[in-house]
Every structure is written in structure tokens, then in C-alpha cells.
Design a protein around this motif. Structure first.
Motif, PDB file in Angstrom:
ATOM      1  N   GLY A 332      34.774  47.834  43.428  1.00 54.05           N
ATOM      2  CA  GLY A 332      35.880  47.356  42.603  1.00 54.05           C
ATOM      3  C   GLY A 332      36.623  48.514  41.957  1.00 54.05           C
ATOM      4  N   ARG A 334      37.957  48.673  38.612  1.00 49.86           N
ATOM      5  CA  ARG A 334      37.629  48.969  37.210  1.00 49.86           C
ATOM      6  C   ARG A 334      36.365  49.818  37.054  1.00 49.86           C
ATOM      7  NH1 ARG A 334      39.007  46.671  32.538  1.00 49.86           N
ATOM      8  NH2 ARG A 334      36.835  46.288  31.941  1.00 49.86           N
ATOM      9  N   GLU A 470      40.770  43.926  37.288  1.00 47.24           N
ATOM     10  CA  GLU A 470      40.210  44.107  38.618  1.00 47.24           C
ATOM     11  C   GLU A 470      41.119  43.438  39.645  1.00 47.24           C
ATOM     12  OE1 GLU A 470      38.720  45.644  41.251  1.00 47.24           O
ATOM     13  OE2 GLU A 470      37.136  45.831  39.753  1.00 47.24           O
ATOM     14  N   LYS A 474      41.200  40.411  45.832  1.00 49.35           N
ATOM     15  CA  LYS A 474      41.792  39.194  45.295  1.00 49.35           C
ATOM     16  C   LYS A 474      43.029  38.804  46.096  1.00 49.35           C
ATOM     17  CE  LYS A 474      40.289  39.860  40.525  1.00 49.35           C
ATOM     18  NZ  LYS A 474      39.236  38.841  40.618  1.00 49.35           N
ATOM     19  N   TRP A 499      38.857  42.908  30.858  1.00 45.88           N
ATOM     20  CA  TRP A 499      37.395  42.970  30.959  1.00 45.88           C
ATOM     21  C   TRP A 499      36.788  41.659  31.460  1.00 45.88           C
ATOM     22  CZ3 TRP A 499      40.220  43.289  26.451  1.00 45.88           C
ATOM     23  CH2 TRP A 499      40.146  42.197  25.579  1.00 45.88           C
ATOM     24  N   ARG A 500      37.610  40.608  31.605  1.00 46.47           N
ATOM     25  CA  ARG A 500      37.112  39.343  32.137  1.00 46.47           C
ATOM     26  C   ARG A 500      37.423  39.164  33.621  1.00 46.47           C
ATOM     27  NH1 ARG A 500      38.616  34.939  27.341  1.00 46.47           N
ATOM     28  NH2 ARG A 500      37.316  35.908  25.709  1.00 46.47           N
ATOM     29  N   THR A 501      38.038  40.141  34.218  1.00 53.67           N
ATOM     30  CA  THR A 501      38.342  40.065  35.649  1.00 53.67           C
ATOM     31  C   THR A 501      37.216  40.726  36.434  1.00 53.67           C
ATOM     32  OG1 THR A 501      39.616  42.129  35.529  1.00 53.67           O
ATOM     33  CG2 THR A 501      40.820  40.058  35.249  1.00 53.67           C
ATOM     34  N   HIS A 502      36.969  40.206  37.636  1.00 50.88           N
ATOM     35  CA  HIS A 502      35.818  40.667  38.415  1.00 50.88           C
ATOM     36  C   HIS A 502      36.190  40.826  39.881  1.00 50.88           C
ATOM     37  CE1 HIS A 502      33.293  39.793  34.934  1.00 50.88           C
ATOM     38  NE2 HIS A 502      33.876  38.598  34.857  1.00 50.88           N
ATOM     39  N   ASN A 503      35.407  41.650  40.558  1.00 51.93           N
ATOM     40  CA  ASN A 503      35.537  41.836  41.999  1.00 51.93           C
ATOM     41  C   ASN A 503      34.845  40.684  42.719  1.00 51.93           C
ATOM     42  OD1 ASN A 503      35.799  42.834  44.587  1.00 51.93           O
ATOM     43  ND2 ASN A 503      34.312  44.485  44.333  1.00 51.93           N
ATOM     44  N   GLU A 504      35.534  40.056  43.676  1.00 54.15           N
ATOM     45  CA  GLU A 504      34.965  38.918  44.396  1.00 54.15           C
ATOM     46  C   GLU A 504      35.029  39.171  45.903  1.00 54.15           C
ATOM     47  OE1 GLU A 504      36.736  35.304  43.063  1.00 54.15           O
ATOM     48  OE2 GLU A 504      36.377  35.739  40.950  1.00 54.15           O
TER      49      GLU A 504
END
Length: 533
Positions: A332, A334, A470, A474, A499-504
Motif C-alpha cells: 500500500g 500509506r 490509501e 482501489k 487513516w481510515r483508508t486501507h489497501n484492499e
């Protein structure tokens, strides 16, 4: 003419444009410490008591080095308009031709003004290529490989630095001005290869569709993603989505640079711009341009004696970029940026502390440049060298490749060319400032130069944590939602906290497989942009 559609061939050819930047960096860093260069571009009183040429002073050398990024700043700004008019591929080819012209002037330079003009022209070329190569690759890349493919630009830069450095090292044993004219002339060869290689590669299908060249766009999609099968359902689906995107953009055709500063776009514009600014304020190009000065201060000998030890860091730069290319999409954006900022802050702090407590002032005529303002020896010297190598390894694995990938993922298609050009121009503006600033900084504030870069690294860590979301793996609609979430009845744009976004990644790969194509054949999310915008 037969065209090749393998995505890795396309990326590997296009990123030669990044290698041009690398060639320029090391051609200057390896040459500024050699006597033939110093004698050709000398200054009064001309020679030291030992009979060596003094070469340009710190301010003049800063100006010579900064001429290239100064030209790159202008080239990057122009590249967005050039790319929109002539196409992604053609704009990169134009950059290759300009590079050859600049190399001719640099190779033939007989004085400092001629050298600066040639470097400005070279920089104009690098600005075009560095801005548009990521755009070109992003428009033909699958989402799960996008980071790796665009990140190849940074790897090409590291290869260019390494190859040219050792060419310069070998040439340093030649007599007379051939020691620097030969490597400066050889820089033309990769640009010729870039121009010729792009002749057999396709143009961006997005750009072709935007020019109503629908048959050409269909053929490119078929070539890249269906291995020549014009009846591929996947190609038909992608072409329909591109058509929808183009229609949407024409209905919203009031697109200008001003849109980048609209309240709906300003957040992602500032993130793209600061990604490139911070990549410069890490201080990495200090290590690239002026590594011979740093290692001379680290007690490895005179400026001419440190060429070979300096070359080790360029090998580290090449090798440590590879893990980022392989794992960047898994890690990711971030986490990669945050880890890089933390450790680079650490290494700069270590060097600042060592020079502050262990360094001595150089003796009279010990070095021919006043930029070498302190000398360290013994165990502290080894610690400075190790910390410098670790800094380079950290940058190569983190900010180096991500700083080219991240901006190209932030914007809608209709503004991407101009937005990435603006972000890249900020890179070159700060590259110019630092290239000019560093020799006088070492001469005047000595170890405080490292303190300054440590502070910058701390600031970028904080900035990334709170404001950089991140974007890896996406779909575009999710990237749009990150920035465009609004509260009911509010006219303010309140995006998802970074800080609430994530790698998926796992979900992205599963989606591609469920659509019936392998991730290597799946066109990037950029091709779905119109439906999401």
C-alpha cells in the motif's frame, strides 16, 4: 508498422524517459570532482598551492547543477498541454528529441554559460518525460500491477544513475576534456532508443478515444488486453465504458487548470503536489548530486578519490528499488511513505549528530571547494558512510517509486494530464532550489544542513499520516468517494479520514478474476473513470 502490446514491454520502453534523469544526475555528481572538469570551468585564482584547478565555486556549481531541474520545471508544466494535443506517446518522443539537442550542447560546452544552456534544454526534456511517462503507463495498466509498472520509472532512474556513474568513473582515467565530454555525449544513445522504441508501441486508447479515433482505440485495447481478438467481450465492455467516459467529459468540457483548485479538487491537488515536494525535501538528491562532497567530508580522501566508494550507493539504489516494485501494491501507499519518512529522519539525524560532535574544519587548500566545510574520521566516519547508504536504501524502497505512482492515481481522466504535470513541476521546482542551495548550505551552516532535512522528514511523516489516503488497488469510484464524501445539506467536501483508508489488494484481484481476465490483462481502473466521475 507492427506494434507490440505486451504491457511490460510498453512500460520498460517508456521508462527510458526516467533513465534520462538518472543519466544527468550521475553525469554531474561523478564529474564535478575531477580535474579535467575543474580546469575547463575554472575560476580565479585558478589553482591551489598544490597546482590543482579550483573549478567553479559553491554558488556557481549550485547554479550549474540547478540548471537541469530548472528546465525540468518548465518542461513538466508544458507537458500537460503537449500531451493533450499530440498524445502521450508522441509527447515522450518529443522529449527524446529535445534531450539529444541538449546533449550536443553540453558535450560541446566550452564555458559555463554554454554548459548551463545545454543543461536547461536537457532539463526541459526530462520534465516532459517524467510527467507523461506515468500518465501513459497508468492508462494501460491493470489495477493490481499499476504501482509496479509506474514504479518502473523510478527503477529506470536508478539504473540511469548507476550506469552513467560508472561510465564517468571509467572516463575519469582519460586525459583532457574527453574525461567529461565522452560520457556527456553517450547520454544521447538512450534517448534515440526511447524515440525508436516508442514507434512500435501503441498510443493510449483513452487519448485516441478523446480524439474520436474509435477504431484505433479499439485496436489498441484488442492488442493489449485480448491478444488480437476483436470479438473479445471484455474489449467490447471496456470500449463501451471509455465511450461513456468521453461523453461525460464532453458534457463537462469546461476543463482548465483552474479546476484543480476548485473546492472539490483542491485536496487531491495538494496531496499530489506535496508528494513530489516531499520526495525532494527528503534530501535524496543531495546524496545523488553531491555524494563526492559528502564522502570527502566523511574522510575517504580527496574529491577525486571518492568516486568508487560513491558508486556503491548507486548500486544500492538500483537493488533496493526492486522490493518496492514487487511488493508496493501489497504494502500500500500509506505504510510505505510513513516507514520511509521515519527512517530517513533517523539517518539524517544520525549524520547531523556525528558531524556536529566529531567533525573538524578542513585545512587550507585541503579541498578545492568550500562546500567541503567539515571533515570526520575514524569510527564516526564509518558511521556516516553506513548511515548514508541506509538513507539511500530507505528512499529507494519507499518514497522513490511511490512518489511517481501516487499522483497518477488521484485524479479524474479529464484533468489527469495537467494535474500530474503540475505535481511533477513542483518536484522540479524544489529539485532546482535544492541543487542550488546545497553547496552554499554545506559551506555556511555545515552539519545544520542535515538537521534541516531531518525536520523535513518529520514534517512529511505527520502530513502523510493525517492527509494522505490509501489508493492502492482501489477502483476509481472508491478513490472518488474518499475525497468527495459530503454531509447531507453541506457545501463543504468532507472526505474519508486518511487513516481510515486501507489497501484492499485481495478484493481487487478477485474482482479482476471474476470478470474473466487475468490481472495482467485487465485494463487499469483509469479506463473506468468516466462512469465513476
Amino acid at each position: 508498422m507492427k506494434q507490440f502490446g505486451n504491457i511490460y514491454v510498453i512500460a520498460a520502453t517508456a521508462v527510458i524517459g526516467g533513465a534520462l534523469f538518472g543519466f544527468d544526475i550521475s553525469s554531474m555528481s561523478a564529474i564535478i570532482s575531477t580535474q579535467p572538469y575543474k580546469c575547463q570551468f575554472n575560476r580565479p585564482p585558478w589553482r591551489t598551492s598544490a597546482g590543482d584547478c579550483l573549478g567553479p565555486n559553491a554558488d556557481t556549481q549550485g547554479g550549474i547543477t540547478a540548471a537541469m531541474p530548472g528546465g525540468s520545471w518548465l518542461g513538466a508544466l508544458v507537458s500537460g498541454f503537449l500531451s493533450d494535443i499530440y498524445g502521450r506517446k508522441t509527447s515522450i518522443q518529443i522529449g527524446a528529441i529535445i534531450w539529444i539537442v541538449g546533449c550536443i550542447l553540453v558535450c560541446a560546452a566550452v564555458n559555463i554559460p554554454m554548459l548551463i544552456v545545454g543543461r536547461i534544454i536537457n532539463g526541459f526534456s526530462v520534465g516532459i518525460c517524467s510527467a507523461q511517462v506515468p500518465v501513459y503507463i497508468s492508462e494501460v495498466s491493470p489495477p493490481s500491477k499499476r504501482g509496479r509498472l509506474i514504479g518502473m520509472q523510478q527503477w529506470a532512474i536508478t539504473w540511469g544513475i548507476c550506469i552513467m556513474f560508472f561510465l564517468c568513473y571509467g572516463s575519469s582515467f582519460l586525459e583532457g576534456d574527453a574525461a567529461f565530454r565522452l560520457p556527456w555525449g553517450l547520454q544521447m544513445i538512450p534517448a534515440a532508443g526511447l524515440y525508436l522504441g516508442l514507434l512500435v508501441l501503441p498510443e493510449s486508447p483513452r487519448w485516441l478515444a478523446g480524439k474520436d479515433r474509435w477504431e484505433d482505440a479499439h485496436n489498441v485495447l484488442t492488442l493489449i488486453h485480448a491478444k488480437g481478438d476483436h470479438n473479445s467481450p471484455f474489449v467490447a465492455k471496456e470500449l463501451a465504458e471509455i465511450r461513456a467516459a468521453v461523453e461525460f467529459e464532453r458534457q463537462n468540457s469546461d476543463v482548465s487548470v483552474k479546476e484543480l483548485f476548485h473546492p472539490k479538487m483542491i485536496n487531491r491537488t495538494h496531496i499530489g503536489v506535496f508528494t513530489q515536494i516531499w520526495s525532494q525535501l527528503t534530501g535524496m538528491n543531495v546524496m545523488m548530486y553531491y555524494i563526492t562532497y559528502i564522502f570527502a567530508m566523511a574522510g575517504l580522501g580527496s574529491e577525486g578519490d571518492v568516486l568508487l566508494p560513491s558508486g556503491i550507493q548507486f548500486i544500492i539504489n538500483v537493488g533496493m528499488t526492486v522490493p518496492a516494485l514487487i511488493f508496493m501494491d501489497r504494502w500500500g501507499r500509506r505504510p510505505t511513505l510513513l516507514v520511509g519518512a521515519f527512517f530517513m529522519c533517523t539517518w539524517c539525524s544520525v549524520n547531523a549528530a556525528l558531524f556536529a560532535t566529531k567533525a573538524r574544519a578542513p585545512g587550507v587548500d585541503e579541498f578545492s571547494t568550500d562546500a567541503i566545510s567539515m571533515v570526520i574520521s575514524g569510527a564516526a566516519s564509518k558511521a556516516v558512510i553506513a548511515s548514508t547508504y541506509l538513507f539511500v536504501a530507505t528512499f529507494a524502497t519507499t518514497w522513490g517509486p511511490v512518489s511517481w505512482v501516487y499522483p497518477s492515481e488521484l485524479y479524474p481522466l479529464r484533468v489527469r494530464g495537467k494535474a500530474v504535470a503540475l505535481a511533477t513541476s513542483s518536484n522540479w521546482a524544489f529539485n532546482f532550489a535544492l541543487a542550488y542551495f546545497v553547496p552554499p548550505a554545506f559551506a555556511n551552516i555545515t552539519w545544520g544542513t542535515y538537521v534541516l532535512f531531518a525536520v523535513f522528514c518529520f514534517m512529511m511523516f505527520t502530513h502523510v499520516f493525517f492527509l494522505f489516503p490509501e489508493t492502492a488497488n482501489k477502483p476509481l469510484e472508491e478513490v472518488v468517494n474518499i475525497f468527495d464524501d459530503t454531509t447531507p445539506g453541506s457545501t463543504k467536501y468532507i472526505g474519508t479520514p486518511a487513516w481510515r483508508t486501507h489497501n484492499e489488494r485481495h478484493r481487487a484481484v478477485a474482482v479482476e478474476q471474476n470478470q474473466g481476465v487475468g490481472s495482467d490483462e485487465k485494463i487499469g481502473i483509469d479506463q473506468k473513470e468516466g462512469a465513476a466521475v
